[in-house]
Design an enzyme around this catalytic site. Structure first.
Site, PDB file in Angstrom:
ATOM      1  N   GLU A 289       7.041  -5.848   1.457  1.00  0.00           N
ATOM      2  CA  GLU A 289       7.341  -6.487   0.174  1.00  0.00           C
ATOM      3  C   GLU A 289       8.475  -7.514   0.250  1.00  0.00           C
ATOM      4  O   GLU A 289       9.529  -7.328  -0.367  1.00  0.00           O
ATOM      5  CB  GLU A 289       7.687  -5.431  -0.887  1.00  0.00           C
ATOM      6  CG  GLU A 289       6.579  -4.410  -1.090  1.00  0.00           C
ATOM      7  CD  GLU A 289       6.839  -3.489  -2.276  1.00  0.00           C
ATOM      8  OE1 GLU A 289       7.840  -3.677  -2.977  1.00  0.00           O
ATOM      9  OE2 GLU A 289       6.017  -2.587  -2.501  1.00  0.00           O
TER      10      GLU A 289
ATOM     11  N   GLU B 127       0.777   1.275  -0.045  1.00  0.00           N
ATOM     12  CA  GLU B 127       1.549   2.127  -0.953  1.00  0.00           C
ATOM     13  C   GLU B 127       0.844   2.190  -2.288  1.00  0.00           C
ATOM     14  O   GLU B 127       0.334   1.179  -2.772  1.00  0.00           O
ATOM     15  CB  GLU B 127       2.959   1.567  -1.233  1.00  0.00           C
ATOM     16  CG  GLU B 127       3.937   1.746  -0.126  1.00  0.00           C
ATOM     17  CD  GLU B 127       5.329   1.201  -0.467  1.00  0.00           C
ATOM     18  OE1 GLU B 127       5.720   1.188  -1.655  1.00  0.00           O
ATOM     19  OE2 GLU B 127       6.013   0.777   0.476  1.00  0.00           O
TER      20      GLU B 127
HETATM   21  C1  BGC Z   1       8.730   0.022  -2.127  1.00  0.00           C
HETATM   22  C2  BGC Z   1       9.240   1.431  -1.993  1.00  0.00           C
HETATM   23  C3  BGC Z   1       9.614   1.952  -3.367  1.00  0.00           C
HETATM   24  C4  BGC Z   1       8.369   1.975  -4.217  1.00  0.00           C
HETATM   25  C5  BGC Z   1       8.578   2.472  -5.640  1.00  0.00           C
HETATM   26  C6  BGC Z   1       7.874  -0.218  -3.315  1.00  0.00           C
HETATM   27  O1  BGC Z   1       8.348  -1.351  -3.962  1.00  0.00           O
HETATM   28  O2  BGC Z   1       8.154  -0.423  -0.931  1.00  0.00           O
HETATM   29  O3  BGC Z   1      10.318   1.444  -1.103  1.00  0.00           O
HETATM   30  O4  BGC Z   1      10.228   3.190  -3.334  1.00  0.00           O
HETATM   31  O5  BGC Z   1       7.811   0.701  -4.307  1.00  0.00           O
HETATM   32  O6  BGC Z   1       9.418   1.623  -6.331  1.00  0.00           O
END
Ligand code: BGC
Length: 464
Positions: free
Chosen positions: A174, A370
């Protein structure tokens, strides 16, 4: 927000396809602890600024992953995931940011990789997940070009040591967040509020990506890519369309264009010409940045909706006009249901964004690197009840499968996060784990969402 207004039924049954790689993800600063055994990072410095991180949370002990690594590896094995995505702490490997390598630090990741392979789990490494060595911040950080060159040297160290065993590499996690929450909104380390620096940081992060790809390939590393957080952005009212479009350029099109070999988006350059002259862009870098990648990661949580200023939307966490240099006046209006982060739950946005990636980068396979939710968990004895998180994960896997049906080549789904951890500036109150970490004892207890994922994987494995 209480759980009750998030209860809703899903009318589908999610079965994991055999050819979808399932994993979980974490990042170094959020879980490791053992700050004294490595160099300092910008997040350690940021944690010292009063009020910067909720509850005065620092990187110590996080969830003490450095000391509990065997237990965490066993947890992954128990879960049955195909892959585990973790990030390497640059200052643990090169404490001074440049120069001498810590064999102890590098050795930790070496053993982690072997520990995963011994358990039949594929290691997926993120090289940079926001914890820049403090020394490099002192030398100017991402707004200066030299940081990208130091990054390339760090990549080479990792590639030489781990390249023979790592299954999948992401140069960055990101970069939008690192650039804009770190340098425009100032909510994240290094806490700078300077739009021109934020735009330069965004570019240099991508320049470093290009250099990183080159070094990885030179060392024989396979499956080289990057994880972005592209966000579908919609206007709720016609007068909020210009703001939505501006966000789209900063959040999505800038990164996609650079990767696709289209250079720096001309519309964005024009719309921000009052902020910077973009003289940090070197035309000669562009082919390097656009070197074909083997895969692309998408971290998907929510959508962004712009509305009229006078409608006064509050927005969820991170939805602040200060994160978007040059944006016309607007307000944000997430629709319910939202998570504890204030983020709208909108699974169809995942289908949308996967299609957007496929259109911009045809032929590049996609991994959802993610996806997850911070919701309130109910602890009942040794059970942790989190129906909304389970629903969230299932709904998003279903949305991923919809994109597949539409012809998008999506090959993986990683839940964020393996376990509760430090949610950056939000401290430890926002909990994304599918495994609970007791805030006091740091004991790991699988939540019901982890039990669901485990069963879904088992069902998949048993299916003919
Ligand atoms: C990030 C994580 C973060 C998650 C929730 C993403 O932006 O890669 O490190 O904890 O989102 O905010």
């Amino acid at each position: 927000m209480s759980e009750s207004n998030l209860e809703y039924e899903f009318e589908f049954d999610v079965r994991l396809p055999k050819d979808l790689e399932i994993g979980t993800a974490t990042s170094s600063w959020q879980i490791e602890g053992s700050v004294d055994s490595r160099g300092s990072s910008i997040w350690d410095d940021f944690a010292k600024v009063p009020g910067a991180i909720k509850g005065g949370i620092t990187g110590e002990p996080a969830v003490d992953h450095i000391n509990r690594v065997e237990e965490d590896l066993d947890l992954l094995k128990w879960l049955g995931v195909d892959a585990y995505r973790f990030s390497v702490s640059w200052p643990r490997v090169i404490p001074g940011g440049t120069g001498e390598v810590s064999q102890e630090g590098l050795g930790f990741y070496d053993k982690l990789v072997d520990g995963l392979l011994a358990r039949g789990i594929k290691p997926a490494v993120t090289i940079y997940h926001w914890d820049l060595p403090s020394t490099l911040q002192a030398a100017g950080g991402w707004p200066v070009r030299e940081t990208a060159e130091r990054y390339a040297d760090y990549v080479e160290v990792l590639a030489n040591k781990l390249g023979d065993r790592v299954d999948r590499w992401a140069t960055h996690n990101e970069p939008w967040v690192a650039a804009y929450l770190g340098h425009a909104a100032g909510w994240h380390a290094p806490g700078i509020k300077d739009d021109a620096k934020a735009l330069a940081a965004a570019y240099h992060l991508m320049y470093s990506h290009g250099l990183g790809v080159e070094r990885l390939r030179a060392a024989g590393a396979k499956n080289v890519g990057i994880a972005l957080n592209l966000i579908p952005t919609f206007a709720d009212t016609p007068s909020a369309e210009a703001a939505a479009h501006h966000i789209h350029l900063l959040q999505n099109q800038f990164w996609l264009d650079l990767l696709a070999g289209k250079g720096v988006n001309a519309e964005l350059m024009a719309a921000t010409s009052h902020i910077t002259d973009w003289s940090f862009v070197n035309e000669a870098d562009l082919p390097l940045i656009a070197a074909p990648i083997d895969w692309i990661g998408e971290n998907y949580y929510s959508v962004t909706r712009t509305t009229d200023v006078n409608l006064g939307g509050e927005g969820g966490n991170g939805q602040d006009t200060h994160a978007f240099p040059g944006i016309p006046d607007t307000a944000f209006a997430p629709r319910p249901p939202v998570t504890n982060m204030g983020w709208e739950i909108y699974p169809a946005g995942l289908t949308y964004v996967l299609e957007m990636i496929a259109q911009n980068l045809p032929g590049v396979p996609i991994w959802v690197t993610e996806n997850g939710a911070s919701v309130t968990d109910v602890v009942d004895g040794n059970k942790v009840i989190d129906p909304v998180r389970t629903h969230y994960i299932r709904a998003h896997i279903a949305a991923l499968l919809d994109a597949r049906k539409a012809g998008v080549d999506v090959r993986g789904y990683y839940a964020w996060s393996l376990m509760d951890n430090i949610e950056w500036a939000e401290g430890i109150d926002q909990r994304f784990g599918i495994v609970r970490v007791d805030p006091v004892t740091l004991e790991r207890i699988p939540k019901n969402s982890a039990l669901w994922l485990r069963e879904a994987i088992q069902e998949r494995n048993q299916r003919a």
